[in-house]
Design a protein around this motif. Structure first.
Motif, PDB file in Angstrom:
ATOM      1  N   GLN A 353       0.857  -1.185   0.000  1.00  0.00           N
ATOM      2  CA  GLN A 353       0.000   0.000   0.000  1.00  0.00           C
ATOM      3  C   GLN A 353       0.892   1.234   0.000  1.00  0.00           C
ATOM      4  O   GLN A 353       1.842   1.330   0.779  1.00  0.00           O
ATOM      5  N   LYS A 370      -3.819   8.564  -8.585  1.00  0.00           N
ATOM      6  CA  LYS A 370      -4.618   7.504  -7.971  1.00  0.00           C
ATOM      7  C   LYS A 370      -4.822   7.790  -6.482  1.00  0.00           C
ATOM      8  O   LYS A 370      -3.881   8.087  -5.755  1.00  0.00           O
ATOM      9  N   ALA A 371      -6.063   7.689  -6.049  1.00  0.00           N
ATOM     10  CA  ALA A 371      -6.390   7.950  -4.646  1.00  0.00           C
ATOM     11  C   ALA A 371      -6.920   6.710  -3.939  1.00  0.00           C
ATOM     12  O   ALA A 371      -6.677   6.527  -2.743  1.00  0.00           O
ATOM     13  N   ASP A 372      -7.628   5.858  -4.650  1.00  0.00           N
ATOM     14  CA  ASP A 372      -8.252   4.693  -4.027  1.00  0.00           C
ATOM     15  C   ASP A 372      -7.183   3.776  -3.429  1.00  0.00           C
ATOM     16  O   ASP A 372      -6.256   3.344  -4.110  1.00  0.00           O
ATOM     17  N   GLY A 373      -7.307   3.509  -2.138  1.00  0.00           N
ATOM     18  CA  GLY A 373      -6.359   2.625  -1.470  1.00  0.00           C
ATOM     19  C   GLY A 373      -5.061   3.288  -1.062  1.00  0.00           C
ATOM     20  O   GLY A 373      -4.168   2.632  -0.526  1.00  0.00           O
ATOM     21  N   ASP A 392     -11.538  13.317  -2.527  1.00  0.00           N
ATOM     22  CA  ASP A 392     -10.911  12.717  -3.706  1.00  0.00           C
ATOM     23  C   ASP A 392     -10.731  11.207  -3.576  1.00  0.00           C
ATOM     24  O   ASP A 392     -10.407  10.540  -4.566  1.00  0.00           O
ATOM     25  N   GLY A 393     -10.889  10.680  -2.352  1.00  0.00           N
ATOM     26  CA  GLY A 393     -10.818   9.228  -2.170  1.00  0.00           C
ATOM     27  C   GLY A 393      -9.631   8.732  -1.370  1.00  0.00           C
ATOM     28  O   GLY A 393      -9.473   7.520  -1.183  1.00  0.00           O
ATOM     29  N   LYS A 395      -7.379   7.939   1.968  1.00  0.00           N
ATOM     30  CA  LYS A 395      -7.398   7.797   3.420  1.00  0.00           C
ATOM     31  C   LYS A 395      -6.324   8.736   3.955  1.00  0.00           C
ATOM     32  O   LYS A 395      -5.312   8.963   3.297  1.00  0.00           O
ATOM     33  N   SER A 442     -12.566   8.005   6.820  1.00  0.00           N
ATOM     34  CA  SER A 442     -11.327   8.062   6.036  1.00  0.00           C
ATOM     35  C   SER A 442     -10.125   8.519   6.861  1.00  0.00           C
ATOM     36  O   SER A 442      -9.000   8.517   6.363  1.00  0.00           O
TER      37      SER A 442
END
Length: 660
Positions: A353, A370-373, A392-393, A395, A442
């Motif tokens: 991650q 990229k924001a997811d994960g 934006d996604g 955490k 988040s």
């Protein structure tokens, strides 16, 4: 005739009163005997007090379920730590529990989450959790309770963290921090249920303090590299083997190590190794984002530590930096965003991650990232908008620079964190001037940071720990118990000082929790070994001396970390050295006569007294860069070495060590 003192009416009234009063008295007594919530760090989320106590003794055993190897590990760790703190080792056994035993069990309780636990203290001590990690945190609570007394209050604990990430960020790039210290730090973190140590592996000093020349400016990368031989810093780095072993040790204590290679800024160490990587426009501490070679170089570097059956970066999280690059023009901004997106996906391709420093407010643009994960550190209001990042996604981890940055003896941010203000008013919801909504899903947790910006300012690892430790205890509470604390700060502050750093750990070198004489001896012999390694701030060392001439380099005391000279190797004056820095007093050791010598030390420096008069002191001073565009501290502290007396000719008598 006189009436008896007690008539039948009196007797009936008396008995009736007793029937009413005694139950009320019993109820009141029972209420006062219910045990109040015991003190531990972090503060317990739930406590239901009962009456009475149970005593830990040499008959106490640790009982685990049959065939549960993971709980066996937790039990063995408890037994090893107990041996360090209780002066006996409770045996780990399977089978039926006896009165006074410590008993482990698995409890399927979703409300406790992945790290929660329950402890029931009655005829024995029962630790239950859905997970081994939770059970281990339960043992930290138990050890802290026993540290305050072998008799424990009966009652029930239910405890779980408010936030899943509770951490420390340590800058090892600008200052080499030995693995030996980081192993000790992991033990301290685990004792207070802190579970993430971020290791910042590369960085550089400020050019202004190195004659304003990039080639002279200090820069370091701290990890051995076979791909790029010679890249690792010569003044201190970690071999791949010892970094792997360090992570394994941390895993045993349920602390996650988050390694960081910081790119595309803070990259002077890479540009000094390969100059073509550096930016001509922004300086060689920035990558040239338009040079394809930076991708070839950096891909290979990450790959070296991420691939294989036993990767050097063992844990699930890897930090790729991405902070403080210039946003001078939009073309650079878009390239920076593309670079960030590339390394997020590259790290993910190895099953890790990606963690990043928040920079997308500073680098606002259209190139997708990229924001997811992905986990983003919310640190500076100028670089990251935590609300927009969540939208934006991403955490996020709360690590606000205005509240949680330590930069030792720098004159900006904090030298020591304001732990009273943090304890009273901060939780991870508070990120600079933004306050997130309670329960924000988040928000993963919080960290504080130790940045060693001012390279060569004399700050030692001991000085870093002196700043870090009270912050760690405080953040442990605020990331676990958050705003549900019940103790006033004044009570928390004096009680926290009574706890150990961790089983077997005393990096502060505190020999007494209160002012006291901790050691004295009528005379010292040349080469004699004393029963302690060193003494930390604040202290006084005193003795009488029948002086004799001493050769250059004559040692009075030495330990693993420092040397105190009667006659230093260069000037012949009294002096001390630690971490390669020599601090000489303007006083030469007397060649004859009887004198009284006193040395006092604290976190600002030392003072040397001769026959009751202050002769000289070594203390923090400031010097300016040329031209006067900034100043840097010259710190001259000393944790006093005591392990071994040197081969001295002078006679030392009436020797005393005091903790002030």
């Amino acid at each position: 005739m006189n009436e008896p003192f007690f008539t039948m009416k009196h007797k009936i009234f008396f008995l009736f009163t007793c029937l009413l009063v005694i139950p009320l008295w019993n109820m009141e007594t029972q209420a006062t005997l219910v045990n109040p919530k015991p003190f531990v760090i972090p503060e317990l989320r739930q406590w239901r007090g009962a009456q009475g106590e149970i005593t830990i003794s040499e008959t106490t055993r640790i009982v685990v379920p049959r065939g549960n190897d993971s709980l066996q590990h937790v039990a063995r760790m408890l037994a090893e730590d107990a041996a360090l703190m209780w002066k006996f080792t409770p045996p780990v056994v399977e089978g039926r529990a006896r009165k006074g035993d410590i008993v482990f069990s698995v409890k399927a309780d979703k409300s406790l989450g992945a790290e929660g636990y329950e402890i029931n203290i009655s005829e024995n001590i029962r630790i239950a959790s859905p997970t081994c990690r939770g059970a281990y945190w339960g043992t930290r609570t138990l050890l802290q309770l026993v540290e305050q007394g072998m008799s424990l209050p009966k009652g029930q604990i239910r405890d779980w963290p408010m936030y899943q990430i509770r951490g420390v960020m340590l800058d090892c790039g600008r200052k080499y921090i030995p693995i030996s210290y980081m192993n000790q730090l992991v033990k301290v973190m685990a004792y207070y249920k802190m579970n993430a140590l971020h290791v910042h592996l590369n960085d550089s000093g400020f050019k202004v303090y190195f004659d304003d020349e990039w080639d002279k400016t200090y820069a370091a990368f701290r990890l051995e590299s076979d791909t790029y031989p010679g890249l690792a810093a010569r003044d201190g780095h970690y071999t791949k083997r010892e970094f792997i072993d360090f992570q394994k040790e941390a895993e045993l204590r349920y602390v996650d190590i988050i390694p960081e290679i910081d790119v595309p800024a803070h990259t002077l160490a890479f540009a000094q190794y390969r100059p073509s990587l550096g930016s001509k426009e922004y300086g060689p501490d920035h990558y040239d984002l338009f040079n394809p070679e930076i991708y070839t170089f950096t891909d290979a570097l990450f790959k070296e530590y991420l691939e294989g059956e036993e990767p050097v970066f063992r844990g699930p999280h890897v930090h790729i930096g991405t902070d403080e690059y210039s946003n001078k023009n939009q073309r650079v901004v878009e390239e920076f965003r593309s670079f960030t997106d590339h390394y997020i996906k590259y790290v993910e391709s190895f099953g890790k991650q990606a963690y990043v420093w928040g920079s997308l407010k500073h680098a606002a643009g259209t190139t997708p990232v990229k924001a997811d994960g992905v986990v983003m550190y919310a640190w500076s209001k100028d670089y990251v908008d935590p609300v927009a990042s969540i939208r934006d996604g991403f955490k996020i981890i709360s690590i606000p620079d205005s509240q949680l940055y330590i930069v030792p003896s720098a004159g900006y941010y904090y030298d020591y964190l304001n732990i009273e203000r943090l304890y009273n008013s901060w939780t991870p919801l508070n990120i600079n001037k933004v306050t997130l909504n309670q329960g924000e899903p988040s928000l993963l947790g919080g960290m504080f940071a130790v940045w060693n910006d001012h390279v060569g300012n004399g700050i030692t690892v001991k000085d870093i720990h002196h700043r870090l430790y009270p912050s760690l205890q405080t953040l442990a509470v605020k990331c676990w118990t958050a705003d549900q604390t019940t103790l006033p700060f004044t009570e928390f502050n004096w009680k926290r000082a009574l706890l150990s750093e961790a089983p077997g750990v005393n990096e502060l070198a505190i020999l007494s929790k209160s002012p006291a004489t901790v050691f004295e001896k009528s005379s010292l012999l040349p080469g004699e070994k004393l029963p302690m390694e060193e003494i930390g701030y604040d202290y006084r060392i005193s003795f009488d001396v029948e002086a004799a001439g001493e050769e250059l380099g004559t040692v009075l005391f030495k330990s693993e970390n420092a040397t105190f000279y009667l006659s230093d190797p260069i000037t012949g004056n009294m002096a001390y050295a630690r971490e390669g820095k020599l601090c000489s007093y303007s006083y030469a050791w007397p060649k004859e006569g009887r004198h009284r010598i006193v040395i006092e030390g604290d976190n600002q420096g030392t003072r040397l007294f001769l026959d009751g008069k202050l002769v000289d002191r070594q203390h923090t001073t400031w010097k300016y860069a040329k031209p006067k565009s900034g100043k840097i501290a010259d710190v001259r502290t000393l944790v006093f070495p005591l392990r071994q007396v040197g081969l001295i000719h002078s006679r030392i008598v009436n020797f005393k060590v005091e903790q002030l």
